[in-house]
Scaffold this active site. Structure first.
Site, PDB file in Angstrom:
ATOM      1  N   THR A  26       0.818  -1.220   0.000  1.00 34.40           N
ATOM      2  CA  THR A  26       0.000   0.000   0.000  1.00 34.40           C
ATOM      3  C   THR A  26       0.847   1.262   0.000  1.00 34.40           C
ATOM      4  O   THR A  26       0.391   2.314  -0.451  1.00 34.40           O
ATOM      5  CB  THR A  26      -0.943   0.012   1.211  1.00 34.40           C
ATOM      6  OG1 THR A  26      -0.176  -0.130   2.408  1.00 34.40           O
ATOM      7  CG2 THR A  26      -1.956  -1.106   1.115  1.00 34.40           C
ATOM      8  N   CYS A  27       2.075   1.172   0.530  1.00 33.64           N
ATOM      9  CA  CYS A  27       2.942   2.358   0.554  1.00 33.64           C
ATOM     10  C   CYS A  27       3.275   2.826  -0.857  1.00 33.64           C
ATOM     11  O   CYS A  27       3.506   4.017  -1.090  1.00 33.64           O
ATOM     12  CB  CYS A  27       4.249   2.062   1.293  1.00 33.64           C
ATOM     13  SG  CYS A  27       4.008   1.641   3.026  1.00 33.64           S
ATOM     14  N   PHE A  28       3.327   1.854  -1.791  1.00 29.48           N
ATOM     15  CA  PHE A  28       3.777   2.179  -3.142  1.00 29.48           C
ATOM     16  C   PHE A  28       2.694   1.958  -4.190  1.00 29.48           C
ATOM     17  O   PHE A  28       2.960   2.017  -5.385  1.00 29.48           O
ATOM     18  CB  PHE A  28       5.005   1.324  -3.492  1.00 29.48           C
ATOM     19  CG  PHE A  28       6.101   1.412  -2.468  1.00 29.48           C
ATOM     20  CD1 PHE A  28       6.891   2.539  -2.381  1.00 29.48           C
ATOM     21  CD2 PHE A  28       6.323   0.377  -1.572  1.00 29.48           C
ATOM     22  CE1 PHE A  28       7.899   2.633  -1.439  1.00 29.48           C
ATOM     23  CE2 PHE A  28       7.331   0.458  -0.626  1.00 29.48           C
ATOM     24  CZ  PHE A  28       8.122   1.592  -0.544  1.00 29.48           C
TER      25      PHE A  28
END
Length: 941
Positions: A908-910
């Site tokens: 989800t960070c990327f």
């Protein structure tokens, strides 16, 4: 490489460039420290300086020559020449050199003689402008580099009247020496002496008339040699030459001059000046003075007493000598020709074409506020007028830049004609220049007039103006240096100022959607790093660093697309650190971040404690660490922190907020039971989310964001907060009968309920319960209710919330946003378009045209909106649509192994979705369904 090799072959080229750069940097540094002293400096055209910087590839205090050198700039300051015709020229290279145009601060920069000499050798000189510049304690120039355009009158072979240049601070005796030298050089006149005169009371034309009628005698004042030129502020200076011991001019006898002045004022006061309306005192054409109804004898006595007491204010005396045409209100046979003549008199033109004109001044003045036109007459003109004729009217009407209410009204009339749209593209337009120079109040008045412009004409002018702006911006984007010349910058500014009047008028009376004014081409003006260059220009403007400033669209934020504003705001959040060192470290990923240690079990208090620490930089990048947990925050933990905190703070059980409008929006609870500082925490939370580009799941109405941006709120905003109350008040507003007391039976108080359902009575005014709402006072009641619901009832809570937000948010980027745009940047866009996401997705290990991927997207498109939001949350950690839509997410689908029993997962960070290659499409869909249904805290990495 070839260019670099050529530099080694010709080292003198590189040495010359290096020396110029070093000397320029030293000059700038010296001027930054030039406080409380006078320096001998030269003026350099900013246009030329930008050409030079481009030529030597000088950018941001560094230079490079990696590419082929650009075209060599032309002669220095050639664009600072004036095309004015002066009476005579001063000796060459004098600092009052009469080739110089009138300069604005954005036209020039200052440099020293060493650098000027070097540039002369390298580029050649065309015009040298030398000045002695005085600086204040803040290293700002306080000397006016402009020269005064002084009108003079002299008599050598013939009488001559015209203009010359002179510094306002120049002493009269110094100027006389220079004039003598110039007359000797140009006219071979060896005069014994020179003295300078001005008339005591009369302006130029009347003073000359008196001089000629009295054979060289007039009521003049000889200028004191020891005073400066600017001290006298004379509109006309008489150069008096002494030859053979005799002067050309003499002082007129006091008695005779007084008689002439008395006679002049009496004629104006008794007969008028020839204008249909005059705003000067002592003039019978002034309707206020005219109402005094002086008889001839009483007027004479009044003026005699005024002269005896020396109480005549000559600045308020009318000196108009031209008979004006009266306003035209009806058609005659030579109508177009008559209007052509009328255009020479802007005030008369502005008071023409009045609907149902009754011939009185009062109606003209009244219609100045509501200029109802005789549209039948206007339509008749429209049938026969040509572009050529209209251009002639505009040139006549706005040749003079002196503003007046009637001139504003003339603009309203001009815009009625259909062919006006055909001259918008012309760079030389007196109307645009006139509007640009109007003050704020006049522009606002003009925007009010335009609410009466026929809708189709309003839309046509807006559309043509935008088309011209788009065409101009595209043309400029293809230039080697964008907006290099002042003529181009002026045209752009004038057209934007003109369009801004329409935008503000549209805000008063909505004709077209506000987004129709947005011009996406502004993002493409600069071929490279457009957002950075725009940001720097806006920063230079705000800091008044005019050396590097030439233009910014940020002064007209209503035309800038929200996506571009978002880029500027992101730049702001990156650059706005404690010092430049933080910014440099940030570029290499080493900048200190705002690290918060958060306890999941007490997230509100731990966040409050962490954000209340002293000396923390709230504008740094946020980094979250949860107590007892490992992991580096790459953005996912930050999003989780915001998600958990908002769930807690905005839970109605927490009592800080209540739901309104059938539970569709949240609003501040004045009966809360929490510490007021927690509202400040929520404000900080919104600011941190904005600067860290995290979207929040909060059902705030747009009203909250308008108030955050200090925009005025109105009765219409109540609709979004409480539709039932809005409808009830609107019903009252539209009720026209006189029985409101019986029909509504309401007084100046309202009833609300606390957290336990206990009724509370609030009086809107003193003794409100005893004052019934009637037809006469209902507007006051509606206004007080609106103010209470939207502002005063939650004033303390909102002040804390507002303070917390602005504690975090700072800089130039936030100034560009409206409340609606701020709402979008914090809460995301409402429209979910999965087609955008599919078209912008990148793939790692998959072919986007494969059957497997096409099946995947077909399944996603088949989901309802709520299920699609689950997919979005699963993949990115947020179900909100960012500014710019889903196409701006930089979404990636990555192959995550062959056939397996594992469920899909996500970084989800990327924004990376990990999709295994299942053995069948059916199995893939089953696995996707399981993953999405359990997306809360499942499968996230």
């Amino acid at each position: 490489m070839q260019n670099l090799f050529s530099l080694f072959q010709n080292p003198n080229m590189l040495n010359s460039t290096y020396q110029q750069i070093q000397l320029y940097q030293r000059t700038i540094k010296n001027l930054e420290n030039a406080s409380n002293k006078t320096l001998e400096l030269f003026i350099i055209s900013k246009t030329w300086l930008r050409q030079w910087k481009h030529y030597v590839k000088y950018y941001e205090n560094q230079y490079y020559n990696s590419n082929q050198r650009q075209q060599k700039p032309g002669p220095i300051n050639s664009d600072l020449k004036s095309d004015e015709i002066f009476v005579f020229n001063y000796p060459n290279n004098h600092s009052f050199n009469q080739k110089i145009i009138k300069l604005d601060p954005e036209d020039y920069v200052l440099i020293g003689s060493d650098l000027m000499n070097m540039w002369h050798l390298e580029f050649g000189s065309d015009l040298t402008i030398f000045r002695q510049i005085t600086f204040d304690e803040k290293s700002k120039p306080i000397t006016n580099v402009n020269l005064r355009r002084q009108e003079i009158y002299m008599k050598i072979q013939n009488s001559t009247r015209g203009i010359i240049q002179v510094d306002e601070k120049c002493l009269i005796k110094q100027w006389i020496i220079l004039i003598k030298s110039a007359l000797k050089s140009e006219f071979q006149l060896n005069c014994e002496n020179i003295r300078l005169w001005k008339h005591k009371n009369f302006p130029a034309n009347q003073a000359l008339k008196q001089l000629e009628q009295n054979n060289g005698k007039f009521n003049g004042l000889i200028l004191d040699d020891n005073y400066s030129v600017g001290y006298y502020k004379a509109d006309l200076i008489f150069i008096d030459i002494q030859e053979n011991g005799k002067w050309q001019y003499e002082q007129l006898d006091y008695k005779k001059s007084s008689q002439e002045e008395f006679k002049y004022i009496f004629n104006k006061a008794f007969k008028g000046c020839g204008k249909f309306y005059c705003d000067k005192n002592y003039c019978n054409s002034n309707p206020v003075f005219n109402q005094l109804q002086f008889e001839k004898a009483s007027l004479q006595q009044f003026l005699i007493e005024s002269f005896k007491e020396d109480s005549i204010d000559w600045n308020e005396v009318c000196f108009n000598s031209e008979q004006e045409l009266k306003p035209i209100q009806q058609r005659d046979e030579d109508f177009i020709q008559q209007i052509c003549k009328l255009s020479e008199y802007p005030n008369s033109f502005g008071c023409s074409f009045i609907q149902d004109f009754n011939g009185t001044y009062e109606q003209i003045l009244m219609n100045n506020e509501n200029p109802a036109l005789n549209m039948n007459l206007i339509n008749e003109i429209n049938k026969s007028i040509s572009v050529y004729v209209l251009k002639g009217w505009i040139n006549n009407l706005y040749r003079s830049k002196e503003p007046s209410p009637f001139k504003l009204r003339s603009i309203f009339i001009i815009l009625q004609f259909d062919c006006f749209s055909k001259i918008i593209s012309e760079k030389q337009n007196n109307l645009f220049e006139f509007i640009q120079n109007l003050d704020k109040q006049s522009k606002n008045q003009l925007s009010q007039y335009l609410t009466l412009l026929p809708t189709q004409q309003f839309i046509n002018i807006v559309e043509v103006s935008i088309q011209n702006l788009v065409s101009f911006i595209k043309q400029q984007s293809q230039q080697t240096i964008q907006l290099l010349y002042k003529t181009d910058i002026n045209y752009l500014i004038q057209l934007l100022e003109f369009l801004q009047i329409f935008y503000k008028s549209n805000e008063k009376l909505k004709r077209i959607a506000s987004d129709k004014f947005i011009i996406k081409e502004v993002t493409k003006l600069y071929p490279h790093q457009g957002e950075l260059l725009e940001y720097k220009q806006f920063a230079c403007y705000n800091k008044k660093q005019f050396e590097n400033y030439y233009f910014t669209f940020c002064l007209y934020p209503w035309i800038i697309p929200i996506e571009f504003k978002y880029q500027l705001l992101a730049l702001d959040s990156n650059i706005n650190q404690r010092n430049q060192g933080d910014f440099i470290l940030q570029q290499i990923g080493l900048a200190p971040s705002l690290k918060l240690l958060i306890d999941r079990n007490d997230i509100v208090n731990s966040a409050l404690e962490q954000l209340s620490r002293k000396e923390i930089n709230l504008k740094s990048r946020l980094s979250i660490v949860f107590k007892g947990e490992q992991g580096i925050d790459q953005g996912g933990l930050t999003r989780e922190f915001f998600s958990l905190l908002t769930q807690k703070l905005f839970d109605v059980q927490f009592t800080m907020f209540v739901t309104r409008n059938n539970n569709t929006v949240l609003w501040f609870n004045k009966h809360h039971m929490e510490m007021p500082i927690k509202y400040e925490l929520i404000g900080m939370l919104l600011g941190l989310a904005l600067y860290n580009q995290v979207l929040l799941d909060i059902n705030f109405p747009q009203l909250v964001f308008k108030k955050l941006m200090n925009e005025p709120v109105s009765f219409e905003d109540l609709k979004e907060l409480d539709l039932d109350t809005y409808k009830a008040l609107n019903l009252l507003n539209e009720y026209e009968k006189d029985d409101i007391e019986e029909a509504f039976a309401i007084n100046f108080s309202i009833t609300e309920y606390d957290n336990w359902g206990q009724a509370l009575n609030v009086e809107l005014i003193q003794n409100g319960q005893q004052i019934m709402v009637t037809q006469k006072n209902k507007q006051q009641y509606i206004q007080l209710c609106t103010e209470y619901y939207l502002n005063s009832s939650i004033q303390k809570e909102f002040q804390r919330f507002h303070a917390g937000f602005w504690k975090v948010v700072d800089g130039n980027g936030i100034k560009l946003l409206t409340g609606a745009e701020l709402q979008t940047m914090i809460l995301g866009q409402k429209h979910l378009n999965m087609q955008e996401l599919e078209e912008s997705t990148k793939y790692d290990g998959y072919d986007k045209n494969s059957e497997y991927i096409r099946t995947f997207w077909a399944y996603i498109h088949s989901l309802d909106e709520q299920q699609q939001k689950r997919f979005l949350f699963f993949s990115t950690g947020s179900d909100r649509v960012p500014v710019g839509g889903l196409k701006s997410l930089k979404f990636v689908i990555q192959k995550h192994g062959e056939d397996t029993e594992q469920l899909p997962s996500a970084h989800t960070c990327f924004n990376v979705f990990l999709l295994p290659k299942y053995e069948s499409a059916e199995k893939m869909i089953v696995k996707l369904q399981i993953a999405f249904e359990n997306s809360e805290g499942f499968g996230l990495m």
